[in-house]
Scaffold this active site. Structure first.
Site, PDB file in Angstrom:
ATOM      1  N   HIS A  16       0.901  -1.309   0.044  1.00 48.21           N
ATOM      2  CA  HIS A  16      -0.194  -0.145   0.082  1.00 48.21           C
ATOM      3  C   HIS A  16       0.890   1.175   0.130  1.00 48.21           C
ATOM      4  O   HIS A  16       0.624   2.201  -0.795  1.00 48.21           O
ATOM      5  CB  HIS A  16      -0.877   0.104   1.178  1.00 48.21           C
ATOM      6  CG  HIS A  16      -2.113  -1.014   1.577  1.00 48.21           C
ATOM      7  ND1 HIS A  16      -1.931  -1.835   2.640  1.00 48.21           N
ATOM      8  CD2 HIS A  16      -2.761  -1.379   0.623  1.00 48.21           C
ATOM      9  CE1 HIS A  16      -3.063  -2.620   2.334  1.00 48.21           C
ATOM     10  NE2 HIS A  16      -3.366  -2.415   1.084  1.00 48.21           N
ATOM     11  N   LYS A  40     -17.793  -6.123   7.646  1.00 45.21           N
ATOM     12  CA  LYS A  40     -16.654  -6.964   7.508  1.00 45.21           C
ATOM     13  C   LYS A  40     -15.779  -6.536   8.734  1.00 45.21           C
ATOM     14  O   LYS A  40     -15.141  -5.446   8.641  1.00 45.21           O
ATOM     15  CB  LYS A  40     -16.102  -6.238   6.314  1.00 45.21           C
ATOM     16  CG  LYS A  40     -15.151  -6.968   5.545  1.00 45.21           C
ATOM     17  CD  LYS A  40     -14.508  -6.308   4.202  1.00 45.21           C
ATOM     18  CE  LYS A  40     -13.219  -6.740   3.722  1.00 45.21           C
ATOM     19  NZ  LYS A  40     -12.632  -6.100   2.505  1.00 45.21           N
ATOM     20  N   ARG A  91      -1.757  -6.874  -7.876  1.00 41.46           N
ATOM     21  CA  ARG A  91      -0.662  -7.991  -7.630  1.00 41.46           C
ATOM     22  C   ARG A  91      -0.715  -9.089  -8.572  1.00 41.46           C
ATOM     23  O   ARG A  91       0.203  -9.376  -9.373  1.00 41.46           O
ATOM     24  CB  ARG A  91      -0.494  -8.523  -6.097  1.00 41.46           C
ATOM     25  CG  ARG A  91      -0.582  -7.232  -5.259  1.00 41.46           C
ATOM     26  CD  ARG A  91      -0.931  -7.556  -3.715  1.00 41.46           C
ATOM     27  NE  ARG A  91      -2.270  -8.099  -3.875  1.00 41.46           N
ATOM     28  CZ  ARG A  91      -3.020  -8.474  -2.913  1.00 41.46           C
ATOM     29  NH1 ARG A  91      -2.328  -8.705  -1.682  1.00 41.46           N
ATOM     30  NH2 ARG A  91      -4.482  -8.938  -3.202  1.00 41.46           N
ATOM     31  N   SER A 129      -2.889  -7.833   3.238  1.00 42.58           N
ATOM     32  CA  SER A 129      -3.081  -7.797   4.512  1.00 42.58           C
ATOM     33  C   SER A 129      -3.460  -8.870   5.435  1.00 42.58           C
ATOM     34  O   SER A 129      -3.085  -9.110   6.607  1.00 42.58           O
ATOM     35  CB  SER A 129      -4.175  -6.567   4.763  1.00 42.58           C
ATOM     36  OG  SER A 129      -3.854  -5.247   4.215  1.00 42.58           O
TER      37      SER A 129
HETATM   38  O1  PNS Z   1      -8.489  -3.176   0.473  1.00 40.93           O
HETATM   39  P1  PNS Z   1      -9.732  -3.937   0.241  1.00 40.93           P
HETATM   40  O2  PNS Z   1     -10.489  -4.462   1.020  1.00 40.93           O
HETATM   41  O3  PNS Z   1      -9.459  -4.707  -1.152  1.00 40.93           O
HETATM   42  O4  PNS Z   1     -10.807  -2.813  -0.458  1.00 40.93           O
HETATM   43  C1  PNS Z   1     -11.945  -3.210  -1.088  1.00 40.93           C
HETATM   44  C2  PNS Z   1     -12.802  -1.740  -1.389  1.00 40.93           C
HETATM   45  C3  PNS Z   1     -12.861  -1.005   0.074  1.00 40.93           C
HETATM   46  C4  PNS Z   1     -12.061  -1.088  -2.204  1.00 40.93           C
HETATM   47  C5  PNS Z   1     -13.967  -2.261  -1.618  1.00 40.93           C
HETATM   48  O5  PNS Z   1     -14.484  -3.207  -0.959  1.00 40.93           O
HETATM   49  C6  PNS Z   1     -15.119  -1.319  -1.851  1.00 40.93           C
HETATM   50  O6  PNS Z   1     -15.202  -0.250  -2.563  1.00 40.93           O
HETATM   51  N1  PNS Z   1     -16.330  -1.159  -0.952  1.00 40.93           N
HETATM   52  C7  PNS Z   1     -17.313  -0.342  -0.809  1.00 40.93           C
HETATM   53  C8  PNS Z   1     -18.646  -0.968  -1.342  1.00 40.93           C
HETATM   54  C9  PNS Z   1     -18.793  -0.900  -2.878  1.00 40.93           C
HETATM   55  O7  PNS Z   1     -18.685   0.300  -3.194  1.00 40.93           O
HETATM   56  N2  PNS Z   1     -18.313  -1.691  -3.671  1.00 40.93           N
HETATM   57  C10 PNS Z   1     -18.058  -1.954  -5.243  1.00 40.93           C
HETATM   58  C11 PNS Z   1     -19.395  -2.147  -5.784  1.00 40.93           C
HETATM   59  S1  PNS Z   1     -19.665  -4.025  -5.661  1.00 40.93           S
END
Ligand code: PNS
Length: 160
Positions: A16, A40, A91, A129
Site C-alpha cells: 500500500h 466486514k 498484484r 493484509s
Molecule cells: O482493501 P480492500 O479490502 O481490497 O478494499 C476493497 C474496497 C474498499 C475498495 C471495496 O470493498 C469497496 O469499494 N467497498 C465499498 C462498497 C462498494 O462500493 N463496492 C463496489 C461495488 S460492488
C-alpha cells in the site's frame, strides 16, 4: 487532478505504501479512503488504520495525500469528493479478474468513472493484509511486509 485510493488497510502494508507514494507523485491530490468495515470485521479500528497512514505521510513528506473514510458505496464517496478516478493496486492475475468486475460495476453506477490500476512493485506483489495477519496470528516475523510501527501494533494485538 484528484484520485481516490480506497481500501481496508487492515493493516497498511509495504505494498500500500508503495502505491500511495507513486500516486502522490502523479496526482495533485490523493484521497486515501478507508472503508469503515462495519459488517466486514477489521482487526484494527478506523482510528488505528488512519494513524498508520498518517505516519507514512509524515515520514515521506507526501504533501498531496489526505486521509478520509467512507462507508456504503465507493461511487457515492467519489461523487461527494468530486472525483471520477479510482486507483487500485494489482498484484496477481487473480486481482485483475476480481478488480475488473468491481471497476465495471462502479463505472455503471457512476457515468464516466475510471478505475486505474498500478502494477504492484514485484518486491511487494505477494504481500496482502490478510497474509500479514495470518503470519502475525502465529507470531511469525512480519518485518518484511509492514513498517516498524505497524509491526509493533500487530505484535501488540497478537501479544508477542
Ligand atoms: O482493501 P480492500 O479490502 O481490497 O478494499 C476493497 C474496497 C474498499 C475498495 C471495496 O470493498 C469497496 O469499494 N467497498 C465499498 C462498497 C462498494 O462500493 N463496492 C463496489 C461495488 S460492488
Amino acid at each position: 487532478m484528484k484520485v481516490i485510493y480506497p481500501g481496508s488497510f487492515d493493516p497498511l502494508t509495504y505494498g500500500h505504501i508503495d502505491i500511495i507514494k507513486r500516486l502522490n507523485d502523479m496526482f495533485d491530490e490523493v484521497v486515501v479512503a478507508i472503508l469503515k468495515n462495519e459488517e466486514k470485521k477489521s482487526l484494527f479500528t478506523l482510528e488505528e488504520r488512519e494513524e498508520m497512514i498518517r505516519e507514512v505521510i509524515k515520514e515521506n513528506d507526501l504533501d498531496h495525500v489526505k486521509i478520509k473514510s467512507f462507508d456504503g458505496l465507493l461511487v457515492n464517496f467519489a461523487k461527494e469528493e468530486n472525483s471520477k478516478i479510482i486507483a487500485r493496486g494489482l498484484r496477481l492475475v487473480a486481482d485483475y479478474e476480481y478488480e475488473k468486475n468491481i471497476a465495471r460495476i462502479n463505472a455503471s453506477l457512476y457515468d464516466g468513472l475510471e478505475t486505474i490500476f498500478l502494477l504492484a512493485n514485484s518486491n511487494y506483489s505477494f504481500i496482502s493484509s490478510s497474509g500479514v495477519k495470518e503470519v502475525a496470528s502465529f507470531k511469525g516475523d512480519i518485518s518484511p511486509f509492514v513498517s516498524k510501527n505497524v509491526e509493533l501494533k500487530l505484535k501488540e494485538k497478537y501479544k508477542y
